[in-house]
Write an enzyme that holds these catalytic residues in place. Sequence first.
Site, PDB file in Angstrom:
ATOM      1  N   TYR A   1      -3.764  -1.468  -0.216  1.00 50.10           N
ATOM      2  CA  TYR A   1      -2.415  -1.504   0.647  1.00 50.10           C
ATOM      3  C   TYR A   1      -2.141  -2.641   1.467  1.00 50.10           C
ATOM      4  O   TYR A   1      -0.974  -3.222   1.529  1.00 50.10           O
ATOM      5  CB  TYR A   1      -2.443  -0.049   1.218  1.00 50.10           C
ATOM      6  CG  TYR A   1      -1.122   0.229   2.061  1.00 50.10           C
ATOM      7  CD1 TYR A   1      -0.287   0.794   1.312  1.00 50.10           C
ATOM      8  CD2 TYR A   1      -0.920  -0.026   3.321  1.00 50.10           C
ATOM      9  CE1 TYR A   1       1.276   0.897   1.883  1.00 50.10           C
ATOM     10  CE2 TYR A   1       0.160   0.289   4.214  1.00 50.10           C
ATOM     11  CZ  TYR A   1       1.232   0.960   3.440  1.00 50.10           C
ATOM     12  OH  TYR A   1       2.277   0.950   4.074  1.00 50.10           O
TER      13      TYR A   1
ATOM     14  N   SER B   1       4.188  -3.129   6.618  1.00 47.49           N
ATOM     15  CA  SER B   1       3.082  -2.683   7.244  1.00 47.49           C
ATOM     16  C   SER B   1       2.348  -3.316   8.241  1.00 47.49           C
ATOM     17  O   SER B   1       1.969  -4.363   7.826  1.00 47.49           O
ATOM     18  CB  SER B   1       2.382  -1.730   6.626  1.00 47.49           C
ATOM     19  OG  SER B   1       1.404  -1.179   7.140  1.00 47.49           O
TER      20      SER B   1
END
Length: 183
Positions: free
Chosen positions: A100, A87
Site C-alpha cells: 500500500y 495516504s
Amino acid sequence: ATLVPLDITDYDALDRLGASIDERWGKLDIFIANAGILGGLSPIGHYEPKTFENVIAANLTANWRLIRSLDPLLKASDAGRALLVSSGAARTFKPFWGAYSISKAALEALGGTWAAESASTNLKVNMVSPGPTRTGMRAQAMPGEKPETLPHPSEVAETFLKLVLPENTVNGGLYGHTSRGWL
C-alpha cells in the site's frame, strides 16, 4: 455527475470510459481518483505476488490508465480539476504496509509529474492525503480502533471540494491532514 460501475483494473474499460465521455460531453471538468485497496498487512517479503500485483494494479496502474484516457478531456474543460487521493503511508514507511505504501508513494510521483506537465494548461492536478478516516479500508487495517474516534468522510469532503472548484489555482499541491487540521 454520472456513475459508471466497472472494475478499476479492467484497463480496456478505462480506455472506453474516456471515449464515452468524449462522445457524450467532449470534456471532463472533475476527476477524483479515490479507488484503492489495502492488500493486507504483511512483511514486504511475505506478500503473495498476486496480492502485491493487485495493489499496484488498483492503486497505481489504474490511475495511470485513467490519466491516459481522461487527460485530453480535462484539458478540454475551461477549468479541469484532477485530485488523486494518497495516504500518509506514502511517506511514513510503516512496517507491514509495504504494498500500500509503495503504491501511494508512486501515485504521488505520478500526480506530481502530471501536474508539472500540465502547468501551462487550464488543468490543475493536486493530491490529498486525508489522514485516518472512518472507512471500510481503515477498519480492515485497524480492526481494534473505535470508528467513532475518526472523522467521517463527509468531514474531509470540504477540502476535496475546494480543490476541484474552478476558483482553485493551485497545481501540484499535496494536502494532508495533521492533528492541527488541514495543511
